[in-house]
Design a protein around this motif. Structure first.
Motif, mmCIF file in Angstrom:
data_model
loop_
_atom_site.group_PDB
_atom_site.id
_atom_site.type_symbol
_atom_site.label_atom_id
_atom_site.label_comp_id
_atom_site.label_asym_id
_atom_site.label_seq_id
_atom_site.Cartn_x
_atom_site.Cartn_y
_atom_site.Cartn_z
ATOM 1 N N PRO A 133 0.700 -1.288 -0.254
ATOM 2 C CA PRO A 133 0.107 -0.083 -0.013
ATOM 3 C C PRO A 133 0.969 1.370 0.136
ATOM 4 C CG PRO A 133 -0.838 -1.649 1.682
ATOM 5 C CD PRO A 133 0.470 -2.104 1.038
ATOM 6 N N THR A 134 1.789 1.356 0.655
ATOM 7 C CA THR A 134 2.663 2.641 0.921
ATOM 8 C C THR A 134 3.664 2.715 -0.617
ATOM 9 O OG1 THR A 134 3.035 2.356 3.268
ATOM 10 C CG2 THR A 134 4.415 3.820 2.114
ATOM 11 N N GLY A 135 4.143 1.715 -0.782
ATOM 12 C CA GLY A 135 4.592 1.924 -2.215
ATOM 13 C C GLY A 135 3.754 2.133 -3.460
ATOM 14 N N PRO A 193 2.423 -11.347 11.035
ATOM 15 C CA PRO A 193 1.628 -11.155 12.000
ATOM 16 C C PRO A 193 1.439 -9.615 12.734
ATOM 17 C CG PRO A 193 2.682 -13.116 12.303
ATOM 18 C CD PRO A 193 3.521 -12.380 11.172
ATOM 19 N N ASP A 194 2.528 -8.844 12.699
ATOM 20 C CA ASP A 194 2.572 -7.579 13.207
ATOM 21 C C ASP A 194 1.985 -6.612 12.317
ATOM 22 O OD1 ASP A 194 4.509 -7.153 11.522
ATOM 23 O OD2 ASP A 194 6.245 -6.623 12.892
ATOM 24 N N GLY A 195 1.634 -6.983 11.190
ATOM 25 C CA GLY A 195 1.118 -6.024 10.151
ATOM 26 C C GLY A 195 1.803 -5.341 9.262
ATOM 27 N N SER A 196 3.109 -5.806 9.251
ATOM 28 C CA SER A 196 4.243 -5.284 8.331
ATOM 29 C C SER A 196 4.135 -5.874 7.083
ATOM 30 C CB SER A 196 5.614 -5.127 8.919
ATOM 31 O OG SER A 196 6.168 -6.444 9.376
ATOM 32 N N LEU A 197 4.731 -5.400 5.879
ATOM 33 C CA LEU A 197 4.615 -5.896 4.554
ATOM 34 C C LEU A 197 5.709 -7.027 4.728
ATOM 35 C CD1 LEU A 197 3.982 -5.734 1.591
ATOM 36 C CD2 LEU A 197 6.091 -4.293 1.383
ATOM 37 N N ARG A 198 5.110 -8.099 4.084
ATOM 38 C CA ARG A 198 6.081 -9.504 3.755
ATOM 39 C C ARG A 198 6.189 -9.248 2.229
ATOM 40 N NH1 ARG A 198 5.657 -14.725 2.078
ATOM 41 N NH2 ARG A 198 3.418 -14.679 2.316
ATOM 42 N N PRO A 199 7.054 -8.984 1.512
ATOM 43 C CA PRO A 199 7.337 -9.101 0.041
ATOM 44 C C PRO A 199 6.822 -10.600 0.006
ATOM 45 C CG PRO A 199 8.882 -7.877 0.796
ATOM 46 C CD PRO A 199 8.302 -8.299 1.959
ATOM 47 N N ALA A 200 6.049 -10.786 -1.248
ATOM 48 C CA ALA A 200 5.638 -12.506 -1.574
ATOM 49 C C ALA A 200 6.276 -12.322 -2.840
ATOM 50 C CB ALA A 200 4.255 -12.334 -1.357
ATOM 51 N N VAL A 201 6.949 -13.822 -3.215
ATOM 52 C CA VAL A 201 7.667 -13.765 -4.413
ATOM 53 C C VAL A 201 6.713 -13.985 -5.529
ATOM 54 C CG1 VAL A 201 8.228 -16.230 -4.094
ATOM 55 C CG2 VAL A 201 9.539 -15.056 -5.449
ATOM 56 N N GLU A 202 5.458 -14.819 -5.143
ATOM 57 C CA GLU A 202 4.838 -14.888 -6.420
ATOM 58 C C GLU A 202 4.148 -13.705 -6.792
ATOM 59 O OE1 GLU A 202 2.169 -14.778 -2.380
ATOM 60 O OE2 GLU A 202 4.043 -15.694 -3.043
ATOM 61 N N ASP A 203 4.098 -12.480 -6.103
ATOM 62 C CA ASP A 203 3.619 -11.259 -6.805
ATOM 63 C C ASP A 203 4.639 -10.680 -7.501
ATOM 64 O OD1 ASP A 203 1.079 -11.837 -5.564
ATOM 65 O OD2 ASP A 203 1.441 -10.669 -3.639
ATOM 66 N N LEU A 204 6.139 -10.913 -6.950
ATOM 67 C CA LEU A 204 7.113 -10.566 -7.910
ATOM 68 C C LEU A 204 7.067 -11.250 -9.372
ATOM 69 C CD1 LEU A 204 9.985 -8.540 -8.153
ATOM 70 C CD2 LEU A 204 10.962 -10.805 -7.430
ATOM 71 N N TRP A 205 6.758 -12.460 -9.263
ATOM 72 C CA TRP A 205 6.704 -13.221 -10.626
ATOM 73 C C TRP A 205 5.493 -12.665 -11.346
ATOM 74 C CZ3 TRP A 205 6.878 -18.090 -7.310
ATOM 75 C CH2 TRP A 205 8.202 -18.379 -6.907
ATOM 76 N N GLY A 206 4.321 -12.344 -10.751
ATOM 77 C CA GLY A 206 3.355 -11.756 -11.318
ATOM 78 C C GLY A 206 3.423 -10.372 -12.009
ATOM 79 N N ALA A 207 4.229 -9.472 -11.337
ATOM 80 C CA ALA A 207 4.597 -8.243 -12.183
ATOM 81 C C ALA A 207 5.425 -8.368 -13.026
ATOM 82 C CB ALA A 207 5.149 -7.536 -10.679
#
Length: 254
Positions: free
Chosen positions: A21-23, A163-177
């Motif tokens: 969201p911030t990005g 779990p603390d709400g911070s962003l976890r970059p997810a490799v599947e979304d990098l592939w999708g991008a």
């Protein structure tokens, strides 16, 4: 959002990639098109729903107003995956629940990542598009056409949350991008966008194998949702390019 240094917005490039969201708020400044990529599973679910003639209203996660909106629109409200299992006939963020659904015309779809980002960008001014592996070729061709007309594009891999709400970059979304940038002129890419496309090059020969073995995919498999991962891993099965207009993705094709 708080002040972002201009260099972090990738303003010198016509095609930008940034996470979450911030990005999204940073790199969509002055962008004409924003592509939100949430492979597991928001973007995949939207694409399957639209293919079944369902209008999708993305909504922010855990907002009690979603119930009110569904009532106002006479729409179904998507449940959480585990909750939907306890209610036969209900739908959720699970793509397989939409694939087997019947009698649904409108769906209010909350999600913590892709849907929340789409909702936050709805009034930004850019055309908001949902991209995934299933429609990557169609979205890529759409972006190439828009860029040829002089547009600026921001691609936002949604990522997941710790779990603390911070962003976890997810490799599947990098592939999708990277997949939605496959037909785009490399000279237009920011270094961040180039990294996404290079990641996709190493993924595209064995997409399902990679998707099932990545952290997000394994998490869904362990919870009994392997069919969702399989559905998400099917490359270029539709020509749908979901665009957000008036707060909804509607079933139209290019």
């Amino acid at each position: 959002m708080t002040h972002v240094h201009p260099t972090h917005t990738q303003l010198g490039h016509r095609v930008r990639v940034e996470w979450g969201p911030t990005g999204a708020a940073a790199v969509t400044r002055e962008a004409d098109v924003a592509v939100v990529v949430d492979v597991l599973s928001f973007s995949t679910t939207v694409t399957i729903a639209l293919g079944r003639g369902i209008t999708v209203h993305p909504f922010r996660w855990r907002d009690e107003r979603a119930v009110e909106l569904a009532r106002e629109l006479d729409a179904n409200l998507a449940l959480q995956r585990q909750d939907a299992r306890l209610r036969p006939g209900s739908v959720s963020l699970s793509p397989q629940s939409l694939q087997r659904s019947t009698g649904i015309e409108r769906l209010v779809l909350p999600s913590p990542n892709g849907s929340t980002i789409c909702a936050s960008l709805a009034d930004h001014g850019a055309t908001v598009v949902a991209g995934c592996l299933r429609n990557a070729g169609a979205v890529s061709a759409y972006l190439a056409d828009e860029l040829a007309r002089g547009a600026t594009v921001a691609v936002v891999p949604a990522g997941e949350r710790w779990p603390d709400g911070s962003l976890r970059p997810a490799v599947e979304d990098l592939w999708g991008a990277g997949a939605v940038l496959a037909e785009v002129d490399p000279a237009l890419l920011s270094p961040e966008a180039e990294v996404a496309r290079l990641a996709y090059e190493g993924f595209r020969e064995r997409p399902l194998e990679h998707l099932l073995s990545c952290a997000s995919g394994r998490g869904l498999v362990d919870r009994g949702f392997e069919p969702d991962v399989v559905l998400a891993g099917r490359l270029d099965t539709t020509d749908l390019v979901p665009r957000l207009e008036g707060g909804a993705f509607t079933p139209t094709r290019d």
